[in-house]
Design a protein around this motif. Structure first.
Motif, PDB file in Angstrom:
ATOM      1  N   ASP A   1       0.795  -1.235   0.000  1.00 35.50           N
ATOM      2  CA  ASP A   1       0.000   0.000   0.000  1.00 35.50           C
ATOM      3  C   ASP A   1       0.823   1.280   0.000  1.00 35.50           C
ATOM      4  O   ASP A   1       0.375   2.300  -0.497  1.00 35.50           O
ATOM      5  CB  ASP A   1      -0.949   0.019   1.203  1.00 35.50           C
ATOM      6  N   ARG A   2       1.992   1.271   0.630  1.00 39.94           N
ATOM      7  CA  ARG A   2       2.844   2.469   0.716  1.00 39.94           C
ATOM      8  C   ARG A   2       2.096   3.689   1.248  1.00 39.94           C
ATOM      9  O   ARG A   2       2.078   4.743   0.618  1.00 39.94           O
ATOM     10  CB  ARG A   2       3.455   2.805  -0.641  1.00 39.94           C
ATOM     11  N   ASN A   3       1.468   3.526   2.421  1.00 38.22           N
ATOM     12  CA  ASN A   3       0.797   4.676   3.028  1.00 38.22           C
ATOM     13  C   ASN A   3       1.263   4.857   4.470  1.00 38.22           C
ATOM     14  O   ASN A   3       1.862   3.967   5.062  1.00 38.22           O
ATOM     15  CB  ASN A   3      -0.730   4.549   2.935  1.00 38.22           C
ATOM     16  N   TRP A   4       0.998   6.004   5.025  1.00 38.55           N
ATOM     17  CA  TRP A   4       1.503   6.319   6.359  1.00 38.55           C
ATOM     18  C   TRP A   4       0.778   5.525   7.443  1.00 38.55           C
ATOM     19  O   TRP A   4       1.353   5.250   8.492  1.00 38.55           O
ATOM     20  CB  TRP A   4       1.432   7.823   6.624  1.00 38.55           C
ATOM     21  N   GLN A   5      -0.493   5.126   7.191  1.00 40.00           N
ATOM     22  CA  GLN A   5      -1.213   4.346   8.191  1.00 40.00           C
ATOM     23  C   GLN A   5      -0.525   2.996   8.415  1.00 40.00           C
ATOM     24  O   GLN A   5      -0.339   2.562   9.553  1.00 40.00           O
ATOM     25  CB  GLN A   5      -2.671   4.111   7.786  1.00 40.00           C
ATOM     26  N   ALA A   6      -0.141   2.335   7.319  1.00 40.49           N
ATOM     27  CA  ALA A   6       0.540   1.047   7.440  1.00 40.49           C
ATOM     28  C   ALA A   6       1.883   1.225   8.153  1.00 40.49           C
ATOM     29  O   ALA A   6       2.269   0.390   8.978  1.00 40.49           O
ATOM     30  CB  ALA A   6       0.733   0.415   6.067  1.00 40.49           C
ATOM     31  N   PHE A   7       2.578   2.297   7.860  1.00 36.31           N
ATOM     32  CA  PHE A   7       3.867   2.564   8.510  1.00 36.31           C
ATOM     33  C   PHE A   7       3.680   2.795  10.010  1.00 36.31           C
ATOM     34  O   PHE A   7       4.436   2.252  10.825  1.00 36.31           O
ATOM     35  CB  PHE A   7       4.551   3.771   7.860  1.00 36.31           C
ATOM     36  N   CYS A   8       2.670   3.560  10.379  1.00 35.81           N
ATOM     37  CA  CYS A   8       2.411   3.813  11.803  1.00 35.81           C
ATOM     38  C   CYS A   8       2.014   2.528  12.527  1.00 35.81           C
ATOM     39  O   CYS A   8       2.458   2.281  13.660  1.00 35.81           O
ATOM     40  CB  CYS A   8       1.323   4.867  11.962  1.00 35.81           C
ATOM     41  N   LEU A   9       1.199   1.694  11.881  1.00 28.87           N
ATOM     42  CA  LEU A   9       0.822   0.421  12.490  1.00 28.87           C
ATOM     43  C   LEU A   9       2.032  -0.507  12.632  1.00 28.87           C
ATOM     44  O   LEU A   9       2.149  -1.237  13.617  1.00 28.87           O
ATOM     45  CB  LEU A   9      -0.278  -0.250  11.672  1.00 28.87           C
ATOM     46  N   LEU A  10       2.935  -0.474  11.666  1.00 26.84           N
ATOM     47  CA  LEU A  10       4.170  -1.248  11.734  1.00 26.84           C
ATOM     48  C   LEU A  10       4.983  -0.822  12.962  1.00 26.84           C
ATOM     49  O   LEU A  10       5.428  -1.658  13.752  1.00 26.84           O
ATOM     50  CB  LEU A  10       4.972  -1.053  10.456  1.00 26.84           C
TER      51      LEU A  10
END
Length: 104
Positions: free
Chosen positions: A26-35
């Motif tokens: 997805d390359r989005n900030w939500q996925a990064f924050c959840l990671l």
């Protein structure tokens, strides 16, 4: 309580690994924050567990939960192979973690 912390740490590790895959897609900030949330929480709970468990046991069980859980999630969510050999080795990883708990 330390074993509960260790199981939570392992589950959060599985979540973090799943978020790596989501971030790659997805390359989005939500996925990064959840990671970051998953791995950060995992390390915090691992540290709490290690206050009363031996480091080697805690780390081995934590990585066992994360590795086997990641493989299972890969099979269930991402269509990774489900052959009997993979399942046997996952069971061996989980068996080793149970064995470490039994002797700790």
């Amino acid at each position: 309580m330390a074993w509960l912390f260790l199981v939570v740490a392992g589950i959060l590790e599985m979540f973090g690994v799943t978020m790596i895959n989501k971030l790659n897609k997805d390359r989005n900030w939500q996925a990064f924050c959840l990671l970051l949330l998953g791995f950060g929480g995992s390390f915090i709970f691992l540290a709490l567990a290690m206050e009363s468990l031996p480091m080697g046991t805690a780390y081995a069980v934590w990585t066992g939960i994360g590795a086997s859980g990641g493989a299972i999630l890969g099979m269930l969510l991402y269509g990774e192979p489900r052959n009997w050999k993979r399942i046997v080795f996952i069971v061996m990883i989980l068996g080793a973690a149970v064995g470490l708990k039994a002797i700790a």
